[in-house]
Scaffold this active site. Sequence first.
Site, PDB file in Angstrom:
ATOM      1  N   ARG A 164       0.819  -1.222   0.000  1.00  0.00           N
ATOM      2  CA  ARG A 164       0.000   0.000   0.000  1.00  0.00           C
ATOM      3  C   ARG A 164       0.851   1.270   0.000  1.00  0.00           C
ATOM      4  O   ARG A 164       0.490   2.273   0.611  1.00  0.00           O
ATOM      5  CB  ARG A 164      -0.950   0.035   1.211  1.00  0.00           C
ATOM      6  CG  ARG A 164      -2.043  -1.004   1.172  1.00  0.00           C
ATOM      7  CD  ARG A 164      -3.230  -0.523   0.340  1.00  0.00           C
ATOM      8  NE  ARG A 164      -4.191  -1.604   0.166  1.00  0.00           N
ATOM      9  CZ  ARG A 164      -5.295  -1.739   0.872  1.00  0.00           C
ATOM     10  NH1 ARG A 164      -5.610  -0.848   1.771  1.00  0.00           N
ATOM     11  NH2 ARG A 164      -6.099  -2.740   0.651  1.00  0.00           N
ATOM     12  N   ARG A 209      -3.526   6.735   0.869  1.00  0.00           N
ATOM     13  CA  ARG A 209      -4.037   7.928   1.544  1.00  0.00           C
ATOM     14  C   ARG A 209      -3.058   8.658   2.452  1.00  0.00           C
ATOM     15  O   ARG A 209      -3.303   9.796   2.826  1.00  0.00           O
ATOM     16  CB  ARG A 209      -5.307   7.570   2.336  1.00  0.00           C
ATOM     17  CG  ARG A 209      -6.543   7.579   1.459  1.00  0.00           C
ATOM     18  CD  ARG A 209      -7.777   7.201   2.250  1.00  0.00           C
ATOM     19  NE  ARG A 209      -7.663   5.816   2.690  1.00  0.00           N
ATOM     20  CZ  ARG A 209      -8.445   5.240   3.605  1.00  0.00           C
ATOM     21  NH1 ARG A 209      -9.387   5.959   4.194  1.00  0.00           N
ATOM     22  NH2 ARG A 209      -8.287   3.981   3.934  1.00  0.00           N
ATOM     23  N   ARG A 249      -6.987  11.319  -6.030  1.00  0.00           N
ATOM     24  CA  ARG A 249      -8.169  10.515  -5.680  1.00  0.00           C
ATOM     25  C   ARG A 249      -9.418  11.397  -5.734  1.00  0.00           C
ATOM     26  O   ARG A 249     -10.453  10.981  -6.253  1.00  0.00           O
ATOM     27  CB  ARG A 249      -7.956   9.935  -4.283  1.00  0.00           C
ATOM     28  CG  ARG A 249      -9.131   9.286  -3.633  1.00  0.00           C
ATOM     29  CD  ARG A 249      -9.254   7.829  -4.081  1.00  0.00           C
ATOM     30  NE  ARG A 249     -10.143   7.090  -3.202  1.00  0.00           N
ATOM     31  CZ  ARG A 249     -11.461   7.195  -3.217  1.00  0.00           C
ATOM     32  NH1 ARG A 249     -12.044   8.022  -4.059  1.00  0.00           N
ATOM     33  NH2 ARG A 249     -12.192   6.477  -2.386  1.00  0.00           N
ATOM     34  N   ASP A 270      -6.851  -3.010  -7.373  1.00  0.00           N
ATOM     35  CA  ASP A 270      -7.338  -3.659  -6.157  1.00  0.00           C
ATOM     36  C   ASP A 270      -7.649  -5.117  -6.466  1.00  0.00           C
ATOM     37  O   ASP A 270      -7.974  -5.461  -7.606  1.00  0.00           O
ATOM     38  CB  ASP A 270      -8.593  -2.950  -5.644  1.00  0.00           C
ATOM     39  CG  ASP A 270      -8.920  -3.370  -4.217  1.00  0.00           C
ATOM     40  OD1 ASP A 270      -8.207  -2.933  -3.296  1.00  0.00           O
ATOM     41  OD2 ASP A 270      -9.870  -4.143  -4.021  1.00  0.00           O
ATOM     42  N   TYR A 285     -14.562 -12.076  -0.060  1.00  0.00           N
ATOM     43  CA  TYR A 285     -15.312 -10.835  -0.340  1.00  0.00           C
ATOM     44  C   TYR A 285     -16.506 -11.113  -1.246  1.00  0.00           C
ATOM     45  O   TYR A 285     -17.569 -10.514  -1.091  1.00  0.00           O
ATOM     46  CB  TYR A 285     -14.395  -9.804  -1.002  1.00  0.00           C
ATOM     47  CG  TYR A 285     -13.371  -9.211  -0.057  1.00  0.00           C
ATOM     48  CD1 TYR A 285     -13.691  -8.137   0.765  1.00  0.00           C
ATOM     49  CD2 TYR A 285     -12.086  -9.742   0.023  1.00  0.00           C
ATOM     50  CE1 TYR A 285     -12.748  -7.589   1.634  1.00  0.00           C
ATOM     51  CE2 TYR A 285     -11.145  -9.206   0.890  1.00  0.00           C
ATOM     52  CZ  TYR A 285     -11.484  -8.137   1.695  1.00  0.00           C
ATOM     53  OH  TYR A 285     -10.559  -7.606   2.555  1.00  0.00           O
TER      54      TYR A 285
HETATM   55  O1  1CP Z   1       0.309   0.499  -3.185  1.00  0.00           O
HETATM   56  C1  1CP Z   1      -0.462  -0.462  -3.231  1.00  0.00           C
HETATM   57  O2  1CP Z   1      -0.275  -1.515  -2.617  1.00  0.00           O
HETATM   58  C2  1CP Z   1      -1.664  -0.209  -4.096  1.00  0.00           C
HETATM   59  C3  1CP Z   1      -2.461  -1.254  -4.680  1.00  0.00           C
HETATM   60  C4  1CP Z   1      -3.430  -2.043  -3.793  1.00  0.00           C
HETATM   61  C5  1CP Z   1      -3.291  -3.392  -3.451  1.00  0.00           C
HETATM   62  C6  1CP Z   1      -2.098  -4.285  -3.724  1.00  0.00           C
HETATM   63  C7  1CP Z   1      -4.677  -1.603  -3.261  1.00  0.00           C
HETATM   64  C8  1CP Z   1      -5.230  -0.236  -3.373  1.00  0.00           C
HETATM   65  N1  1CP Z   1      -5.303  -2.680  -2.709  1.00  0.00           N
HETATM   66  C9  1CP Z   1      -4.478  -3.774  -2.783  1.00  0.00           C
HETATM   67  C10 1CP Z   1      -4.745  -5.137  -2.344  1.00  0.00           C
HETATM   68  C11 1CP Z   1      -5.921  -5.431  -1.476  1.00  0.00           C
HETATM   69  N2  1CP Z   1      -7.197  -4.898  -1.524  1.00  0.00           N
HETATM   70  C12 1CP Z   1      -5.911  -6.450  -0.502  1.00  0.00           C
HETATM   71  C13 1CP Z   1      -4.729  -7.349  -0.216  1.00  0.00           C
HETATM   72  C14 1CP Z   1      -3.718  -6.713   0.679  1.00  0.00           C
HETATM   73  C15 1CP Z   1      -4.192  -6.404   2.079  1.00  0.00           C
HETATM   74  O3  1CP Z   1      -4.476  -7.367   2.827  1.00  0.00           O
HETATM   75  O4  1CP Z   1      -4.243  -5.218   2.400  1.00  0.00           O
HETATM   76  C16 1CP Z   1      -7.189  -6.485   0.092  1.00  0.00           C
HETATM   77  C17 1CP Z   1      -7.654  -7.405   1.212  1.00  0.00           C
HETATM   78  C18 1CP Z   1      -7.998  -5.508  -0.558  1.00  0.00           C
HETATM   79  C19 1CP Z   1      -9.444  -5.217  -0.328  1.00  0.00           C
HETATM   80  C20 1CP Z   1      -9.658  -3.782  -0.045  1.00  0.00           C
HETATM   81  N3  1CP Z   1      -9.670  -2.792  -1.002  1.00  0.00           N
HETATM   82  C21 1CP Z   1      -9.764  -3.149   1.225  1.00  0.00           C
HETATM   83  C22 1CP Z   1      -9.726  -3.867   2.572  1.00  0.00           C
HETATM   84  C23 1CP Z   1     -11.096  -4.117   3.089  1.00  0.00           C
HETATM   85  C24 1CP Z   1     -11.089  -4.903   4.393  1.00  0.00           C
HETATM   86  O5  1CP Z   1     -11.533  -6.050   4.388  1.00  0.00           O
HETATM   87  O6  1CP Z   1     -10.619  -4.362   5.395  1.00  0.00           O
HETATM   88  C25 1CP Z   1      -9.890  -1.770   0.997  1.00  0.00           C
HETATM   89  C26 1CP Z   1     -10.079  -0.684   2.002  1.00  0.00           C
HETATM   90  C27 1CP Z   1      -9.817  -1.560  -0.413  1.00  0.00           C
HETATM   91  C28 1CP Z   1      -9.798  -0.266  -1.152  1.00  0.00           C
HETATM   92  C29 1CP Z   1      -8.430   0.181  -1.537  1.00  0.00           C
HETATM   93  N4  1CP Z   1      -7.542  -0.562  -2.318  1.00  0.00           N
HETATM   94  C30 1CP Z   1      -6.391   0.154  -2.530  1.00  0.00           C
HETATM   95  C31 1CP Z   1      -6.544   1.423  -1.850  1.00  0.00           C
HETATM   96  C32 1CP Z   1      -5.523   2.531  -1.846  1.00  0.00           C
HETATM   97  C33 1CP Z   1      -7.811   1.418  -1.229  1.00  0.00           C
HETATM   98  C34 1CP Z   1      -8.429   2.549  -0.447  1.00  0.00           C
HETATM   99  C35 1CP Z   1      -9.347   3.307  -1.363  1.00  0.00           C
HETATM  100  C36 1CP Z   1      -9.352   4.787  -1.141  1.00  0.00           C
HETATM  101  O7  1CP Z   1      -8.508   5.510  -1.727  1.00  0.00           O
HETATM  102  O8  1CP Z   1     -10.235   5.232  -0.426  1.00  0.00           O
END
Ligand code: 1CP
Length: 347
Positions: free
Chosen positions: A26, A30, A39, A76, A155
């Site tokens: 990540r 943010r 964003r 994502d 999910y």
């Molecule tokens: O820099 C990076 O790593 C960016 C790319 C990236 C990756 C590899 C994002 C952007 N998401 C992910 C993988 C991801 N998404 C995982 C696997 C890694 C982990 O365990 O964190 C998972 C479980 C998700 C699902 C997801 N997408 C969540 C988690 C939900 C939960 O169950 O708690 C969330 C909040 C998202 C949205 C998301 N994805 C990525 C970002 C930056 C965001 C936030 C969106 C925003 O800007 O508001």
Amino acid sequence: MDTVQKPLLRALTGEAVWPPPFWLMRQAGRYLPEYRLLRAQAGDFISLCTTPELAAEVTLQPLRRYGMDGAILFSDILMLPWAMGQDLRYAEGEGPLLEPIRDAEGLARLDPSAMRARIAPILETVVRVREGLAQEAPKTALIGFAGSPFTVACYMVEGRGGGEFATARRLAYSDPALFGKLIRLLVDTTTDYLLAQAEAGAEALMLFDSWAGLLSPGQFRRWSIEPTAAIVRNIRKVLPDIPLIGFPRLAGPLLPEYAQRTGVNTVGMDTGMDPRWAAAHVGIEFGLQGNMDPQALVAGGGAMEAEARSILSAMRGRPFVFNLGHGIVPPTPPEHVEALARLLRMG
Ligand code: 1CP
């Protein structure tokens, strides 16, 4: 720059590069003001992921500040179910919300044939990031990724995150035929999706199994290890040499078995994994990646430095990629990431 010389790719294919290459899960997100700005311009998160110009820019943002050895495609794990037509939205402050799939009718509504067209902008982002790296950061390697079938299925069945995926885990016991059908569909589509990313220019591929550790050992073997092994076999038939990273979060003592049986090159360690235990139990032929506590990065200072140094000393002499144990959290001060990058460059 010849890709063979990129430090991340050397470490991922078994070389004990020192100081170790690093990137942070990540790393785009943010905690960076420039991300929040883009964003806001994009509007919603899916538009950001499917607008190649913006997604490529966001991927490159952290590298300009910190010069990581790895860039990770900005997308994502849930873009794959979205590409198969499952309803998905990201609610402010709530995370992802999907139309849950819990029966054969729900599964039948998925349309894998729609996938290619819907992922086209994501592949275009890969092409643009590679162009950007060639210009701005020739030693940085681009990592493509997907969720592992089990974590994505969590999910898809639950319809949301934030809990322990009780419905999905129960379905895996009560209707293994249906759950197995979903997992097999994900094995096939994830293979295609990752191969397409590699073809577009991703130089290494990572599978995030964020919720693998919620499974019992038997279920872990069936729903995490076996599907991951199938994807690895499928990819290896086409691309025998591409570095593959698996991250079975919270796998605990099953981490060595996961490494052996999936055939990935490198395994990710989560925050709770003792790097000395991992070094002793995961064969030297595998790379290790991880695993500083993201909260240590929020705290910064001497406590953070002590954590980082203790991981470095446990990993010395083996193929290793420094990372966090899970993703960067939004309250992380950017100057703490700067301090960490400086420390890591000194080794
Ligand atoms: O820099 C990076 O790593 C960016 C790319 C990236 C990756 C590899 C994002 C952007 N998401 C992910 C993988 C991801 N998404 C995982 C696997 C890694 C982990 O365990 O964190 C998972 C479980 C998700 C699902 C997801 N997408 C969540 C988690 C939900 C939960 O169950 O708690 C969330 C909040 C998202 C949205 C998301 N994805 C990525 C970002 C930056 C965001 C936030 C969106 C925003 O800007 O508001």
